[in-house]
Scaffold this active site. Structure first.
Site, mmCIF file in Angstrom:
data_model
loop_
_atom_site.group_PDB
_atom_site.id
_atom_site.type_symbol
_atom_site.label_atom_id
_atom_site.label_comp_id
_atom_site.label_asym_id
_atom_site.label_seq_id
_atom_site.Cartn_x
_atom_site.Cartn_y
_atom_site.Cartn_z
ATOM 1 N N ASN A 1 0.776 -1.081 0.031
ATOM 2 C CA ASN A 1 -0.027 -0.012 0.025
ATOM 3 C C ASN A 1 0.806 1.278 -0.301
ATOM 4 O OD1 ASN A 1 0.469 0.758 2.732
ATOM 5 N ND2 ASN A 1 -0.447 -1.081 3.326
ATOM 6 N N ASP B 1 -4.123 -6.449 5.304
ATOM 7 C CA ASP B 1 -5.146 -7.311 5.998
ATOM 8 C C ASP B 1 -5.371 -8.789 5.507
ATOM 9 O OD1 ASP B 1 -6.472 -5.173 7.593
ATOM 10 O OD2 ASP B 1 -7.429 -4.341 6.208
HETATM 11 N N1 CTP Z 1 -3.559 -3.347 12.362
HETATM 12 C C1 CTP Z 1 -2.960 -4.090 12.789
HETATM 13 N N2 CTP Z 1 -2.861 -5.518 12.267
HETATM 14 C C2 CTP Z 1 -3.537 -5.731 11.139
HETATM 15 C C3 CTP Z 1 -4.328 -4.750 10.634
HETATM 16 C C4 CTP Z 1 -4.278 -3.440 11.117
HETATM 17 O O1 CTP Z 1 -2.141 -4.013 13.972
HETATM 18 N N3 CTP Z 1 -3.286 -6.938 10.624
HETATM 19 C C5 CTP Z 1 -3.675 -1.935 13.133
HETATM 20 C C6 CTP Z 1 -3.235 -0.980 12.186
HETATM 21 O O2 CTP Z 1 -1.590 -0.651 12.609
HETATM 22 C C7 CTP Z 1 -3.931 0.501 12.901
HETATM 23 C C8 CTP Z 1 -5.231 -0.204 13.000
HETATM 24 O O3 CTP Z 1 -5.075 -1.673 13.101
HETATM 25 O O4 CTP Z 1 -3.515 0.549 13.921
HETATM 26 C C9 CTP Z 1 -6.323 -0.063 12.262
HETATM 27 O O5 CTP Z 1 -5.703 -0.305 10.714
HETATM 28 P P1 CTP Z 1 -6.785 -0.079 9.590
HETATM 29 O O6 CTP Z 1 -6.196 -0.470 8.381
HETATM 30 O O7 CTP Z 1 -7.403 1.483 9.569
HETATM 31 O O8 CTP Z 1 -7.920 -1.105 9.946
HETATM 32 P P2 CTP Z 1 -8.560 -2.631 9.725
HETATM 33 O O9 CTP Z 1 -8.384 -3.276 10.824
HETATM 34 O O10 CTP Z 1 -7.477 -2.890 8.461
HETATM 35 O O11 CTP Z 1 -9.814 -2.578 9.019
HETATM 36 P P3 CTP Z 1 -10.494 -1.900 7.832
HETATM 37 O O12 CTP Z 1 -9.362 -2.176 6.544
HETATM 38 O O13 CTP Z 1 -11.669 -2.690 7.554
HETATM 39 O O14 CTP Z 1 -10.787 -0.430 7.620
#
Ligand code: CTP
Length: 409
Positions: free
Chosen positions: A210, A279
């Site tokens: 990303n 994710d």
């Molecule tokens: N995060 C994490 N581990 C993952 C995914 C996310 O620790 N596998 C953490 C990121 O570092 C951040 C927070 O979770 O502090 C939110 O990340 P974000 O990408 O906004 O959210 P997601 O959990 O990925 O949810 P979505 O993509 O559905 O918005």
């Protein structure tokens, strides 16, 4: 010596023979990582030319209060806002008098009056002028206002006399400027921070990743290190140099990041997840490059472990701060994340074209179980310091008088 990377230093040069040392000072500030702009008084321009200072700072030099060209570029108020710290070296007796009495008679005094940034002054003058009661009174007034007085040093003077009045050495001035950013708010605590993107391999040459540059995470790591904490920065692939005063653990994939965090977490007091963790990852990552034989190619993805949620669920875990990168419905999604991940605090920001990722400024919405507040749009380095101040305050509240013990159930 402490690093000044990501710091915007406004160097004020007032009229005095020591102004000839200013180019060297600019060079050293830049070597320490600072971005430097120079504002000089009219008298300073008698000792050193604006052109010299422009050449060494790499920026136009500001010297007139009402200069049409300068005001359309960066005017005096903007300059006052831009500075993270103002260093006036040399600070003449006349300048110190103006500063002590709130003068706004030229650019330099006006910027000092208009800024909220800390001010460090390096007095330089004839030893009799320094010893004069008027100067002593001005210095006392300035010290009471939390202005840092660095020097003067004692020795031979340009006027042929010997005594106190020489401008302090550049390394002392740099240390005084760096000290402005050093707080003890997290001294004795260990903080683990994730930053940057992750890289999920599809085959040996391709991956899903990303746009995260890592800038925000690195700026936060630096601000946390300046607060006296032991910092471990677990970083995905970025183009950034390891910041000063911390341990960096380099990882590539989300699973490596997860493992690196778990290896550190036992004695960690605060965890800040800034990384844009992928994710999902491809379920298969072959040893050979995928050839373009097929018309259609399906890559199956499986879910990665959620690092933040795992850390927040640890029974004796640290105070956890997560980021929420959203393209819409910022507050709603951030609140959902606060609850679903079980974090203590969520810092939410908008991402998308020209927002959040890769750009140099950002704004944050902070959410915890007791409410929300906004940190308005500003440079990432300054925003990071504002966020860390909030984390320190909330962590102290959360953990009571004994920060290392109280949050451990
Ligand atoms: N995060 C994490 N581990 C993952 C995914 C996310 O620790 N596998 C953490 C990121 O570092 C951040 C927070 O979770 O502090 C939110 O990340 P974000 O990408 O906004 O959210 P997601 O959990 O990925 O949810 P979505 O993509 O559905 O918005």
């Amino acid at each position: 010596m402490s690093s000044l990377s990501n710091k915007s230093v406004l160097l004020g040069v007032s009229g005095g023979i020591a102004a000839y040392k200013s180019p060297d000072l600019v060079r050293r500030l830049r070597e320490a990582g600072a971005e430097v702009r120079v504002a000089m008084s009219a008298n300073a321009a008698q000792f050193i030319t604006p052109l010299t200072l422009q050449a060494v700072s790499g920026r136009p030099v500001h010297h007139a209060l009402l200069d049409q060209a300068a005001e359309s570029g960066m005017g005096h108020i903007e300059l006052a806002r831009w500075a993270d710290v103002v260093l006036v070296a040399p600070a003449s007796a006349n300048f110190l008098s103006g500063l002590a009495h709130g003068a706004a008679s030229d650019l330099l005094t006006t910027v000092c009056l208009a800024t909220t940034a800390p001010i460090v002054v390096a007095p330089a003058m004839n030893q009799q002028m320094w010893s004069n009661t008027a100067t002593r009174d001005n210095i006392q007034l300035l010290s009471r206002r939390d202005i840092t007085i660095c020097g003067p040093a004692t020795g031979d003077q340009a006027c042929g006399e010997t005594g106190p009045g020489r401008m302090q050495d550049p390394h002392e001035l740099l240390a005084a400027v760096a000290a402005v950013f050093t707080t003890g708010g997290l001294a004795g605590n260990k903080v683990v921070i994730t930053a940057g993107p992750t890289w999920e391999a599809i085959d040996p040459v391709r991956a899903i990743t990303n746009h995260s540059s890592g800038k925000m995470g690195y700026a936060i790591a630096q601000a946390v290190a300046e607060s006296g904490a032991e910092v471990v920065l677990v970083s995905g692939p970025t183009a950034l140099a390891a910041p000063h005063g911390m341990r960096r653990v380099d990882v590539v994939s989300a699973r490596e990041m997860y493992q690196a965090v778990m290896d550190e977490i036992d004695d960690t007091d605060v965890f800040i997840g800034v990384a844009a963790v992928a994710d999902y990852r491809p379920s298969r990552n072959g040893l050979q490059k995928i050839k373009k034989h097929a018309e259609r190619l399906t890559v199956e993805l499986v879910k990665n472990p959620d690092i933040l949620a795992t850390v927040a669920a640890l029974p004796n875990g640290p105070y956890t701060v997560g980021f929420s990168a959203e393209t819409e419905a910022l507050e709603q999604h951030a609140r959902e994340k606060l609850m679903s991940k079980g974090a203590d605090l969520i810092a939410a920001n908008e991402v998308g074209f020209n927002k959040g990722f890769g750009v140099d400024d950002n704004a944050l919405l902070l959410l915890d179980r007791s409410g929300s507040m906004t940190l308005p749009r500003m440079r990432k380095s300054r925003l990071a310091r504002a966020l860390v101040d909030e984390i320190i305050r909330r962590y102290a509240e959360h953990s009571g008088q004994d920060p290392r013990q109280a949050h451990r159930h």
